[in-house]
Write an enzyme that holds these catalytic residues in place. Structure first.
Site, PDB file in Angstrom:
ATOM      1  CD  GLN A  16       8.909  -3.964 -10.072  1.00  0.00           C
ATOM      2  OE1 GLN A  16       8.941  -2.618  -9.499  1.00  0.00           O
ATOM      3  NE2 GLN A  16       8.327  -4.983  -9.136  1.00  0.00           N
ATOM      4  CB  CYS A  34       7.109 -10.626   0.322  1.00  0.00           C
ATOM      5  SG  CYS A  34       6.383 -10.244  -1.119  1.00  0.00           S
ATOM      6  CB  THR A  86     -16.894 -15.309 -14.097  1.00  0.00           C
ATOM      7  OG1 THR A  86     -18.181 -16.278 -14.440  1.00  0.00           O
ATOM      8  CG2 THR A  86     -17.457 -14.401 -14.814  1.00  0.00           C
ATOM      9  CB  THR A 138       1.615 -14.136  -7.500  1.00  0.00           C
ATOM     10  OG1 THR A 138       2.859 -12.765  -6.428  1.00  0.00           O
ATOM     11  CG2 THR A 138       1.719 -15.248  -7.105  1.00  0.00           C
ATOM     12  CB  ALA A 173      -2.654  -4.385 -14.466  1.00  0.00           C
TER      13      ALA A 173
HETATM   14  C1  LIG Z   1       5.626  -7.669  -7.642  1.00  0.00           C
HETATM   15  C2  LIG Z   1       5.776  -8.937  -8.316  1.00  0.00           C
HETATM   16  C3  LIG Z   1       5.782 -10.013  -8.760  1.00  0.00           C
HETATM   17  C4  LIG Z   1       4.391 -10.293  -8.763  1.00  0.00           C
HETATM   18  O1  LIG Z   1       3.237  -9.972  -8.659  1.00  0.00           O
HETATM   19  P1  LIG Z   1       1.986  -9.273  -7.994  1.00  0.00           P
HETATM   20  O2  LIG Z   1       0.686  -8.671  -9.283  1.00  0.00           O
HETATM   21  O3  LIG Z   1       2.007  -8.738  -7.150  1.00  0.00           O
HETATM   22  O4  LIG Z   1       1.012 -10.503  -7.563  1.00  0.00           O
HETATM   23  C5  LIG Z   1       6.108 -11.225  -9.025  1.00  0.00           C
HETATM   24  N1  LIG Z   1       7.373 -10.523 -10.081  1.00  0.00           N
HETATM   25  C6  LIG Z   1       8.090  -9.561  -9.143  1.00  0.00           C
HETATM   26  C7  LIG Z   1       9.139  -9.603 -10.474  1.00  0.00           C
HETATM   27  C8  LIG Z   1       7.357  -7.987  -8.963  1.00  0.00           C
HETATM   28  O5  LIG Z   1       8.187  -7.740  -8.837  1.00  0.00           O
END
Ligand SMILES: *Cc1c(COP(=O)(O)O)cnc(C)c1O
Length: 389
Positions: A185, A331, A243, A75, A206
């Site tokens: 993804q 979500c 950091t 995100t 990750a």
């Molecule tokens: C899970 C996901 C995110 C968000 O990633 P986070 O590391 O959970 O913040 C953004 N884009 C896609 C396509 C995702 O599947």
């Protein structure tokens, strides 16, 4: 915790930490605890681990190590890419147009919406076909001189569809417009190559590929400039102060390295299980459709809509029966609005409200899929009854 009797089929929401990754991380919580910004021995040890991790991530993506920025999650990477590019492009050349697909993760779409509503950018949506794919030629005709950034998701989290990123990237490069792709993804399943794909910005997180939660990276092509997201210290080329989280950075690099080595093997195994699951569901359940592309989709990803089904009620029944699935985006739990992605690919509420996402991973077995297929028809029937009563 005892997980017996529970089957996890929600690897697109998150994955368990690979035991080998945990081992790689552990020393950086204890003896090797230094701050890489420090001059002394401890700082140098941490700095070496940081730069080694950066090189590993860069190598997997076919990037240079100075093109990799560490962030706190996928995100944050999406936020930094969009906001950073939009503000910079506006500042230097007055660009005020943002072009995104209608099937972006909220990390992209909500950021773009804020840029439009609070900062006066003009937000334009590309269209998608029935599978949720963007047409590169539409990108070509929609780009303007004043386009600040184009963003198209690499592979969709909700319906699994993979976009023609290399073609879109080539068009953006030809037009000299910054191109970002959310590969959060995709990175778990597809070979990443930022040169082949002509991308300027690419986000990963990750915990989608058996690494720890709370760590991500953003590829920023050399020469591409961004306005910093977080100001303060000089970390990450002044673009992301704070950091460094060394154990997590080391963990992400190790998880991505293992993924790149095992990608093919994992993909072959999961594709077979996925197709077995998809044909089983389509065969056993009436009034069902597969959402997303039938073949050009993530190898671990199956997603459906069932006509006249309350998707959240279904998820609860499945959970009671011991199966952890999702209705698309993690979500959206508890929100009775049809998903924007399913609406964008043309499903009416009566179908879109009955969505189910089943995503497979390292712990998934054929026996689990058989159990799932055995149990599902009855649950669907049960929810359909409740909905019509
Ligand atoms: C899970 C996901 C995110 C968000 O990633 P986070 O590391 O959970 O913040 C953004 N884009 C896609 C396509 C995702 O599947």
């Amino acid at each position: 915790m005892d997980n017996r009797g529970h089957v996890y089929l929600d690897y697109a929401a998150t994955t368990p930490l690979d035991a080998r990754v945990l081992q790689a991380m552990l020393p950086y919580f204890s003896e090797n605890f230094g701050n890489p910004s420090s001059i002394h021995y401890w700082g140098q040890m941490a700095e070496a681990a940081l730069e080694q991790a950066r090189q590993t991530v860069a190598t997997v993506m076919n990037a240079r190590s100075d093109e990799i920025l560490f962030t706190s999650c996928g995100t944050e990477s999406d936020n930094l890419a969009l906001r950073g590019a939009a503000f910079f492009e506006k500042q230097v050349r007055g660009a005020n147009h943002i072009l995104i697909s209608p099937v972006e993760h909220h990390a992209v779409s909500q950021t773009a919406t804020q840029l439009a509503e609070a900062f006066g950018f003009q937000l334009e949506y590309l269209s998608v076909d029935e599978f949720g794919q963007v047409d590169p030629e539409e990108v070509r005709s929609s780009i303007r001189k004043e386009t600040a950034i184009v963003s198209v998701v690499y592979a969709n989290n909700e319906i699994g569809t993979i976009n023609p990123i290399a073609e879109i990237g080539a068009i953006c490069q030809e037009k000299d417009i910054p191109f970002h792709t959310d590969a959060v993804q995709a990175a778990a399943h597809l070979p990443m190559d930022v040169r082949r794909d002509h991308v300027d910005l690419l986000a990963i997180g990750a915990h989608k590929f058996y690494g720890p939660k709370g760590i991500g990276a953003l590829y920023v092509r050399q020469g591409m400039e961004l306005l910093p997201a977080q100001t303060g210290g000089k970390q990450e080329k002044n673009l992301r102060a704070g950091t460094h989280n060394i154990p997590y950075i080391v963990g992400m690099a190790e998880a991505l390295r293992l993924t790149s080595i095992e990608l093919h093997e994992r993909s072959v195994r999961l594709t077979e299980l996925r197709d077995y699951l998809i044909s089983g569901v389509l065969l056993r359940i009436p009034r069902v459709r597969l959402t997303g592309h039938p073949t050009n989709r993530l190898p671990n990803h199956a997603s459906f809509v069932f006509e006249g089904v309350d998707g959240n009620a279904l998820l609860m029944l499945l959970d009671q029966a011991g199966f952890a699935c999702s209705s698309g985006s993690a979500c959206r739990v508890g929100m009775p609005k049809p998903s924007e992605v399913l609406t964008a690919i043309g499903y009416s509420s009566i179908w879109a409200l009955g969505s189910l996402r089943v995503t497979l991973g390292s712990g998934t077995t054929r026996e689990q899929i058989d159990e799932f297929l055995e149990m599902l028809p009855e649950k669907i029937e049960q929810v359909r009854k409740i909905s019509t009563d």
